[in-house]
Motif scaffolding. Structure first.
Motif, PDB file in Angstrom:
ATOM      1  N   UNK A  47       0.848  -1.202   0.000  1.00 36.06           N
ATOM      2  CA  UNK A  47       0.000   0.000   0.000  1.00 36.06           C
ATOM      3  C   UNK A  47       0.882   1.251   0.000  1.00 36.06           C
ATOM      4  N   UNK A  48       1.625   1.483  -1.080  1.00 38.31           N
ATOM      5  CA  UNK A  48       2.575   2.610  -1.076  1.00 38.31           C
ATOM      6  C   UNK A  48       1.919   3.976  -0.956  1.00 38.31           C
ATOM      7  N   UNK A  79      -1.350   6.116   6.436  1.00 40.03           N
ATOM      8  CA  UNK A  79      -1.377   5.503   7.761  1.00 40.03           C
ATOM      9  C   UNK A  79      -0.273   4.463   7.913  1.00 40.03           C
ATOM     10  N   UNK A  80      -0.041   3.690   6.850  1.00 37.77           N
ATOM     11  CA  UNK A  80       1.004   2.672   6.881  1.00 37.77           C
ATOM     12  C   UNK A  80       2.373   3.313   7.092  1.00 37.77           C
ATOM     13  N   UNK A  81       2.653   4.380   6.348  1.00 33.56           N
ATOM     14  CA  UNK A  81       3.962   5.027   6.447  1.00 33.56           C
ATOM     15  C   UNK A  81       4.147   5.709   7.798  1.00 33.56           C
ATOM     16  N   UNK A  82       3.078   6.235   8.355  1.00 29.38           N
ATOM     17  CA  UNK A  82       3.177   6.863   9.675  1.00 29.38           C
ATOM     18  C   UNK A  82       3.581   5.831  10.730  1.00 29.38           C
ATOM     19  N   UNK A  83       2.893   4.691  10.725  1.00 32.52           N
ATOM     20  CA  UNK A  83       3.192   3.662  11.718  1.00 32.52           C
ATOM     21  C   UNK A  83       4.600   3.099  11.519  1.00 32.52           C
ATOM     22  N   UNK A  84       4.985   2.885  10.268  1.00 29.40           N
ATOM     23  CA  UNK A  84       6.314   2.368   9.995  1.00 29.40           C
ATOM     24  C   UNK A  84       7.375   3.364  10.453  1.00 29.40           C
ATOM     25  N   UNK A  85       7.108   4.654  10.231  1.00 29.42           N
ATOM     26  CA  UNK A  85       8.036   5.677  10.700  1.00 29.42           C
ATOM     27  C   UNK A  85       8.205   5.649  12.207  1.00 29.42           C
ATOM     28  N   UNK A 129      16.918   8.068  10.359  1.00 24.50           N
ATOM     29  CA  UNK A 129      16.888   8.423   8.939  1.00 24.50           C
ATOM     30  C   UNK A 129      15.747   7.706   8.227  1.00 24.50           C
ATOM     31  N   UNK A 130      15.597   6.415   8.511  1.00 25.19           N
ATOM     32  CA  UNK A 130      14.481   5.667   7.926  1.00 25.19           C
ATOM     33  C   UNK A 130      13.146   6.216   8.418  1.00 25.19           C
ATOM     34  N   UNK A 131      13.084   6.557   9.701  1.00 22.88           N
ATOM     35  CA  UNK A 131      11.850   7.115  10.244  1.00 22.88           C
ATOM     36  C   UNK A 131      11.483   8.424   9.587  1.00 22.88           C
ATOM     37  N   UNK A 132      12.459   9.311   9.420  1.00 19.42           N
ATOM     38  CA  UNK A 132      12.191  10.608   8.781  1.00 19.42           C
ATOM     39  C   UNK A 132      11.710  10.417   7.345  1.00 19.42           C
ATOM     40  N   UNK A 133      12.287   9.437   6.651  1.00 17.34           N
ATOM     41  CA  UNK A 133      11.852   9.166   5.277  1.00 17.34           C
ATOM     42  C   UNK A 133      10.380   8.767   5.245  1.00 17.34           C
ATOM     43  N   UNK A 134       9.992   7.869   6.165  1.00 16.74           N
ATOM     44  CA  UNK A 134       8.597   7.417   6.186  1.00 16.74           C
ATOM     45  C   UNK A 134       7.649   8.546   6.586  1.00 16.74           C
ATOM     46  N   UNK A 135       8.059   9.407   7.518  1.00 15.97           N
ATOM     47  CA  UNK A 135       7.204  10.530   7.910  1.00 15.97           C
ATOM     48  C   UNK A 135       7.010  11.506   6.752  1.00 15.97           C
ATOM     49  N   UNK A 136       8.038  11.675   5.936  1.00 16.72           N
ATOM     50  CA  UNK A 136       7.913  12.560   4.779  1.00 16.72           C
ATOM     51  C   UNK A 136       6.957  11.954   3.745  1.00 16.72           C
ATOM     52  N   UNK A 137       7.067  10.638   3.527  1.00 25.11           N
ATOM     53  CA  UNK A 137       6.127   9.974   2.619  1.00 25.11           C
ATOM     54  C   UNK A 137       4.707  10.109   3.159  1.00 25.11           C
ATOM     55  N   UNK A 138       4.563   9.951   4.476  1.00 29.03           N
ATOM     56  CA  UNK A 138       3.249  10.102   5.110  1.00 29.03           C
ATOM     57  C   UNK A 138       2.657  11.484   4.829  1.00 29.03           C
ATOM     58  N   UNK A 139       3.459  12.530   5.010  1.00 26.17           N
ATOM     59  CA  UNK A 139       2.941  13.890   4.823  1.00 26.17           C
ATOM     60  C   UNK A 139       2.492  14.120   3.379  1.00 26.17           C
ATOM     61  N   UNK A 140       3.284  13.638   2.434  1.00 26.90           N
ATOM     62  CA  UNK A 140       2.928  13.833   1.025  1.00 26.90           C
ATOM     63  C   UNK A 140       1.685  13.020   0.661  1.00 26.90           C
ATOM     64  N   UNK A 141       1.632  11.773   1.131  1.00 24.37           N
ATOM     65  CA  UNK A 141       0.481  10.928   0.831  1.00 24.37           C
ATOM     66  C   UNK A 141      -0.787  11.467   1.470  1.00 24.37           C
TER      67      UNK A 141
END
Length: 244
Positions: free
Chosen positions: A175-176, A180-186, A196-208
């Protein structure tokens, strides 16, 4: 602050979840419904049809009341009972939803869609072990694209951090576009010190989340236009949904 943001995000995602629940419920209804034989069939159908319309309008309390009248007239309609249980689930009337889903398990057997909702209810009830048992087999079923996500949450609740991370990583691949998925993963990455991985996922979350917000707004505008405006004007408004 993150918990507060998550609660706010969850509220905004109600429509998206409702659509997913409706899809699963309709799948269950089409595969598990038993022909109506009650003498009040017409009355049951009338209440059931009205309930489904109210569900589409997100008037869930009113829909539940109509489903109840339909089932009173014909208690053997599995399709209506499944949609009623889904309506209760959306309202977080968890005990009532579980009761109705379990009735269907007794009637139809442990079907994947029923186990999906019961697994979600186990998660809400903090019964992580049971949730894992129900959700794990569903991860191989493409009809349940969020099974990995909820399985990851169940592993987290059960203290199995490594399995939770693995499940949430698979959920992000499946579910790219799901914020919600990216927030939890972050959050899991951040808890593990992988900033660094967490920040990447939070940025994907914000854009999505921003994309999702625009899509929801356009969808609501289209629905309102179709109800209130001539088809030509409504078509112009609805065209935004298809505009990349």
């Amino acid at each position: 602050m993150r918990d507060k943001a998550m609660r706010s995000f969850s509220t905004r995602c109600t429509l998206v979840r409702a659509r997913l629940y409706a899809c699963v419920a309709l799948q269950l209804a089409s595969s598990g419904a038993i022909a109506q034989t009650a003498p009040n069939r017409d009355q049951a159908n009338a209440h059931g049809g009205k309930a489904i319309q109210l569900m589409q309008e997100r008037r869930y309390s009113e829909a539940a009341a109509e489903f109840e009248q339909s089932l009173e007239a014909n208690p053997d309609d599995d399709g209506i009972r499944i949609q009623y249980a889904t309506c209760l689930f959306i309202q977080e009337r968890n005990r009532e939803a579980r009761r109705e889903f379990e009735k269907e398990v007794q009637r139809l057997g442990p079907r994947p869609g029923l186990n999906y909702f019961l697994g979600r209810l186990d998660l809400r009830a903090n019964d992580a072990g049971s949730a894992i048992g129900r959700l794990l087999p569903l991860t191989a079923n493409p009809a349940f694209p969020k099974a990995f996500f909820y399985l990851g949450l169940a592993y987290l609740a059960n203290g199995q951090a490594e399995k939770a991370l693995e499940s949430l990583q698979l959920a992000a691949k499946s579910n790219p576009d799901d914020p919600e998925v990216h927030y939890r993963l972050g959050r899991v990455y951040a808890s593990a010190g992988r900033m660094e991985d967490g920040d990447r996922e939070f940025e994907i979350y914000r854009k999505a989340r921003e994309i999702q917000r625009v899509v929801e707004e356009d969808g609501h505008a289209c629905m309102d236009a179709l109800r209130a405006q001539p088809i030509g004007q409504a078509k112009t408004i609805c065209q935004k949904i298809a505009d990349p």
